[in-house]
Design a protein around this motif. Structure first.
Motif, PDB file in Angstrom:
ATOM      1  N   TRP A 160     -37.477  18.525  11.880  1.00 14.14           N
ATOM      2  CA  TRP A 160     -37.392  19.628  12.832  1.00 14.14           C
ATOM      3  C   TRP A 160     -37.809  20.890  12.099  1.00 14.14           C
ATOM      4  O   TRP A 160     -37.250  21.213  11.048  1.00 14.14           O
ATOM      5  N   HIS A 200     -46.869  14.138  16.610  1.00 12.68           N
ATOM      6  CA  HIS A 200     -46.861  12.844  15.926  1.00 12.68           C
ATOM      7  C   HIS A 200     -47.953  12.886  14.868  1.00 12.68           C
ATOM      8  O   HIS A 200     -49.123  13.063  15.183  1.00 12.68           O
ATOM      9  N   HIS A 210     -42.947  13.986  14.053  1.00 13.87           N
ATOM     10  CA  HIS A 210     -42.782  12.556  13.793  1.00 13.87           C
ATOM     11  C   HIS A 210     -43.749  12.217  12.667  1.00 13.87           C
ATOM     12  O   HIS A 210     -44.960  12.140  12.893  1.00 13.87           O
ATOM     13  N   MET A 269     -43.204  18.164  20.459  1.00 17.41           N
ATOM     14  CA  MET A 269     -43.257  17.159  19.400  1.00 17.41           C
ATOM     15  C   MET A 269     -44.700  16.964  18.949  1.00 17.41           C
ATOM     16  O   MET A 269     -45.617  17.017  19.761  1.00 17.41           O
ATOM     17  N   HIS A 286     -39.922  11.977   3.356  1.00 19.29           N
ATOM     18  CA  HIS A 286     -38.506  12.337   3.509  1.00 19.29           C
ATOM     19  C   HIS A 286     -37.958  12.929   2.215  1.00 19.29           C
ATOM     20  O   HIS A 286     -37.311  13.978   2.221  1.00 19.29           O
ATOM     21  N   VAL A 338     -40.678   6.021  10.783  1.00 21.01           N
ATOM     22  CA  VAL A 338     -40.815   7.443  11.088  1.00 21.01           C
ATOM     23  C   VAL A 338     -39.744   8.272  10.389  1.00 21.01           C
ATOM     24  O   VAL A 338     -38.558   7.948  10.438  1.00 21.01           O
ATOM     25  N   THR A 339     -40.189   9.341   9.745  1.00 19.23           N
ATOM     26  CA  THR A 339     -39.295  10.384   9.256  1.00 19.23           C
ATOM     27  C   THR A 339     -39.383  11.520  10.258  1.00 19.23           C
ATOM     28  O   THR A 339     -40.481  12.028  10.523  1.00 19.23           O
ATOM     29  N   TYR A 340     -38.249  11.897  10.835  1.00 17.07           N
ATOM     30  CA  TYR A 340     -38.212  12.988  11.806  1.00 17.07           C
ATOM     31  C   TYR A 340     -37.888  14.288  11.082  1.00 17.07           C
ATOM     32  O   TYR A 340     -36.963  14.348  10.269  1.00 17.07           O
ATOM     33  N   LEU A 347     -40.164  19.154  16.885  1.00 16.72           N
ATOM     34  CA  LEU A 347     -39.912  17.875  16.235  1.00 16.72           C
ATOM     35  C   LEU A 347     -41.218  17.254  15.763  1.00 16.72           C
ATOM     36  O   LEU A 347     -42.125  16.998  16.553  1.00 16.72           O
ATOM     37  N   GLU A 355     -39.077   2.190  13.944  1.00 21.30           N
ATOM     38  CA  GLU A 355     -39.070   2.273  15.401  1.00 21.30           C
ATOM     39  C   GLU A 355     -39.606   0.982  16.012  1.00 21.30           C
ATOM     40  O   GLU A 355     -40.436   0.299  15.406  1.00 21.30           O
TER      41      GLU A 355
END
Length: 123
Positions: A109, A66, A117, A64, A76, A105-107, A115, A99
């Motif tokens: 992949w 961040h 963040h 991940m 997004h 947060v826009t996740y 991932l 969160e």
């Protein structure tokens, strides 16, 4: 305590398909500053990481990053449009989520399952 005088941190990120992953990150605004057959140095402003031609599913799906962004909702929308044609394999994006720790947060992949963040911090 050691004083390492660190001036830069560059994590290594793997890729299931090196060319697709590199194109994905370039579409997100990163530039390729170095490239050989095994490694690409990806740069966005003062921030860098190495994309490597190496794939281990368990490792990548547990990696991940961040990243602090100005507007998680705008990220997004832009990324959803970018992914709409399916050009980046299994890459996907989720709508922004507030969160408990304070960031919106826009996740995202990446094509290999890493991932991202994309975190917006509000005052």
């Amino acid at each position: 305590m050691l004083d390492l005088r660190i001036t830069d941190v560059r994590p290594f990120i793997g890729a299931k398909d090196f060319d697709i992953s590199r194109a994905f990150y370039e579409a997100l605004g990163w530039t390729t500053d170095y490239l050989d057959d095994q490694l690409a140095l990806m740069t966005n402003g003062a921030h860098r990481f190495y994309l490597q031609r190496y794939y281990q599913k368990d490792w990548l799906e547990n990696t991940m990053l961040h990243l602090t962004v100005a507007d998680a909702a705008a990220c997004h929308a832009q990324i959803a449009a970018l992914l709409a044609d399916g050009a980046y394999g299994d890459a996907r994006v989720a709508p922004p989520k507030q969160e408990d720790y304070g960031a919106r947060v826009t996740y995202v992949w990446d094509p290999a399952g890493v991932l991202l963040h994309l975190a917006e911090w509000r005052d």
